[in-house]
Write an enzyme that holds these catalytic residues in place. Structure first.
Site, PDB file in Angstrom:
ATOM      1  N   SER A 188       4.329   2.538   8.137  1.00 32.53           N
ATOM      2  CA  SER A 188       4.026   1.415   7.249  1.00 32.53           C
ATOM      3  C   SER A 188       5.234   1.059   6.402  1.00 32.53           C
ATOM      4  O   SER A 188       5.843   1.917   5.775  1.00 32.53           O
ATOM      5  CB  SER A 188       2.863   1.766   6.318  1.00 32.53           C
ATOM      6  OG  SER A 188       1.674   1.869   7.033  1.00 32.53           O
ATOM      7  N   ASP A 241       0.212  -7.463   1.771  1.00 31.82           N
ATOM      8  CA  ASP A 241       0.653  -6.071   1.845  1.00 31.82           C
ATOM      9  C   ASP A 241       2.173  -5.939   1.854  1.00 31.82           C
ATOM     10  O   ASP A 241       2.748  -5.246   2.689  1.00 31.82           O
ATOM     11  CB  ASP A 241       0.039  -5.386   3.068  1.00 31.82           C
ATOM     12  CG  ASP A 241       0.124  -3.863   2.983  1.00 31.82           C
ATOM     13  OD1 ASP A 241       0.279  -3.332   1.866  1.00 31.82           O
ATOM     14  OD2 ASP A 241       0.025  -3.205   4.035  1.00 31.82           O
ATOM     15  N   HIS A 273       0.816  -1.217   0.000  1.00 30.46           N
ATOM     16  CA  HIS A 273       0.000   0.000   0.000  1.00 30.46           C
ATOM     17  C   HIS A 273       0.849   1.266   0.000  1.00 30.46           C
ATOM     18  O   HIS A 273       0.375   2.326  -0.378  1.00 30.46           O
ATOM     19  CB  HIS A 273      -1.021  -0.002   1.152  1.00 30.46           C
ATOM     20  CG  HIS A 273      -0.475   0.356   2.497  1.00 30.46           C
ATOM     21  ND1 HIS A 273      -0.068  -0.603   3.407  1.00 30.46           N
ATOM     22  CD2 HIS A 273      -0.285   1.547   3.099  1.00 30.46           C
ATOM     23  CE1 HIS A 273       0.343  -0.003   4.506  1.00 30.46           C
ATOM     24  NE2 HIS A 273       0.231   1.310   4.342  1.00 30.46           N
TER      25      HIS A 273
END
Length: 159
Positions: free
Chosen positions: A137, A57, A26
């Site tokens: 992230s 992911d 992402h």
């Protein structure tokens, strides 16, 4: 007039000689241009996506030019040796701030994406109480030996 949108995330190098970097899918999704910055290395380096897996992911990117000097790399550990209560060190760039490190413990080894409302995606998750914010992230979670045992991948989708 063309509108420019930029974002940021974290990642870590697993092969400094080749410029191979791991991050989240992402983080790179929909990007027209990718760069990676390393402390003390001058200008950001242009990168390209080698592979992504949106189900877990995960993304692997590579610097377009081979680094003149090897980039700092993170050694990989073994998540199967991690136990609840072990130290957890989270590295990343939350809110675009460079070189942030937070400390906590592994809170649980028994989480799953099904518990978070992603019933279609039953992947095991490690939970930590180390501070994790927007921009972390793709950053690594390390054990006390400095080995990567996980990657910060959950993100707030609502609220």
């Amino acid at each position: 007039r063309q509108r420019t949108v930029s974002g940021h995330g974290s990642g870590f190098c697993v092969d400094g000689a080749q410029g191979i970097i791991v991050t989240n899918a992402h983080v790179v999704q929909g990007a027209d241009r990718l760069t990676a910055s390393f402390a003390g290395r001058g200008e950001p380096m242009e990168c390209e996506v080698l592979e992504t897996d949106e189900a877990i992911d995960l993304a692997v990117i590579k610097t377009k030019e081979r680094p003149k000097k090897p980039l700092p790399s993170m050694p990989l550990g073994h998540s199967e040796t991690v136990r609840t209560g072990d130290w957890a060190i989270v590295l990343g760039n939350p809110f675009g701030l460079q070189n942030t490190c937070t400390l906590g413990i592994v809170s649980s080894m028994d989480r799953s994406t099904g518990e978070t409302g992603f019933d279609w995606m039953r992947h095991p998750l490690m939970q930590t109480d180390a501070a994790v914010n927007q921009g972390n992230s793709g950053g690594p979670m390390l054990n006390e030996a400095g080995e990567v045992i996980g990657i910060i991948s959950m993100r707030a989708l609502f609220g």
